[in-house]
Enzyme design. Structure first.
Site, short mmCIF file in Angstrom:
data_model
loop_
_atom_site.label_atom_id
_atom_site.label_comp_id
_atom_site.label_asym_id
_atom_site.label_seq_id
_atom_site.Cartn_x
_atom_site.Cartn_y
_atom_site.Cartn_z
N ASP A 100 -72.68 -37.84 -44.65
CA ASP A 100 -73.96 -37.40 -45.21
C ASP A 100 -74.97 -38.55 -45.06
O ASP A 100 -75.46 -38.79 -43.97
CB ASP A 100 -73.69 -36.99 -46.67
CG ASP A 100 -74.86 -36.35 -47.36
OD1 ASP A 100 -75.54 -35.52 -46.75
OD2 ASP A 100 -75.13 -36.68 -48.53
N PHE A 149 -75.86 -28.07 -49.44
CA PHE A 149 -74.65 -28.59 -50.06
C PHE A 149 -73.54 -27.56 -49.86
O PHE A 149 -73.71 -26.38 -50.12
CB PHE A 149 -74.86 -28.86 -51.55
CG PHE A 149 -73.79 -29.74 -52.11
CD1 PHE A 149 -73.86 -31.12 -51.98
CD2 PHE A 149 -72.68 -29.20 -52.75
CE1 PHE A 149 -72.85 -31.94 -52.47
CE2 PHE A 149 -71.66 -30.00 -53.24
CZ PHE A 149 -71.74 -31.38 -53.09
#
Ligand code: XMP
Ligand code: MG
Length: 186
Positions: A100, A149
């Protein structure tokens, strides 16, 4: 248990894992590699991947946690390396769930490098390149994803949803309070 839209089905994941296993086997030096599984998110992925690789391998574990219980990567990474195993002189395959901001992988790569392995390859199931805060990349990537997410197949939100067989967009609607901990375990 299901939350939002399915982003990758169980069948899509398994097909991609098989291809990754072939790709990694072709590039890892001969001999017995040492797989380092990043807890907790990569556990499901690592088991499937290592089975598909179908070769002798030793395993160790690393845990990374960042502060904050839910969907934010807070920036400070704390590593636990007591179950890493012997890395010196080994061909290490680090298996992570998701890349990420890159802060976790940067910290893990640094910690591994200090232990003088013969080589390091990183395999991540998911890569979110748009979120990167530091210059780091993985040699093997399962799927490149957008900023949403995601949960399932090991990925959690506050410890929930790891056991979903597919990967889904996290949707808080209609969810009971999550069983999350104070510190966000990967
Ligand atoms: P960094 O930002 O350090 O983050 O590259 C890597 C860790 O952040 C968590 N993460 C996620 N976990 N769904 C998750 O369940 C996501 O979409 C997500 N994005 C980041 C994860 O713990 C990973 O190891
Ligand atoms: Mg997590």
């Amino acid at each position: 248990m299901p939350t939002g839209e399915v982003v990758f089905s169980a069948a899509q994941i398994q097909e991609r894992v098989r291809a990754l296993a072939r790709e990694i086997n072709a590039l890892l030096p001969e001999g017995i590699p040492h797989a380092v599984i990043a807890l907790k998110g990569a556990v499901f992925f690592a088991v499937d991947l290592l089975r598909e690789m179908d070769r002798e391998v030793t395993i160790g574990f690393a845990a990374a946690s960042s502060y904050g219980p839910n969907t934010d990567s807070a920036g400070e990474v704390r590593l636990r390396l007591d179950l890493l195993g012997e890395v010196r002189g080994r061909d290490v395959l680090l298996i992570e769930d998701i890349l990420d901001t890159g802060l976790t992988l940067a910290a893990l790569r640094g910690a591994l490098r200090e232990r003088r392995p013969a080589s390091i390859r990183v395999c991540v199931l998911l890569d979110k390149p748009s979120r990167r805060k530091t210059r780091v990349s993985a040699e093997h990537v399962g799927f490149t994803v957008d900023e949403r997410f995601l949960v399932g197949y090991g990925l959690d939100c506050g410890e929930a949803h790891r056991a979903l067989p597919d990967i889904r967009a996290y949707s808080p609607e209609g969810e009971a309070a999550s069983p999350g901990t104070e510190e966000g375990e990967s």
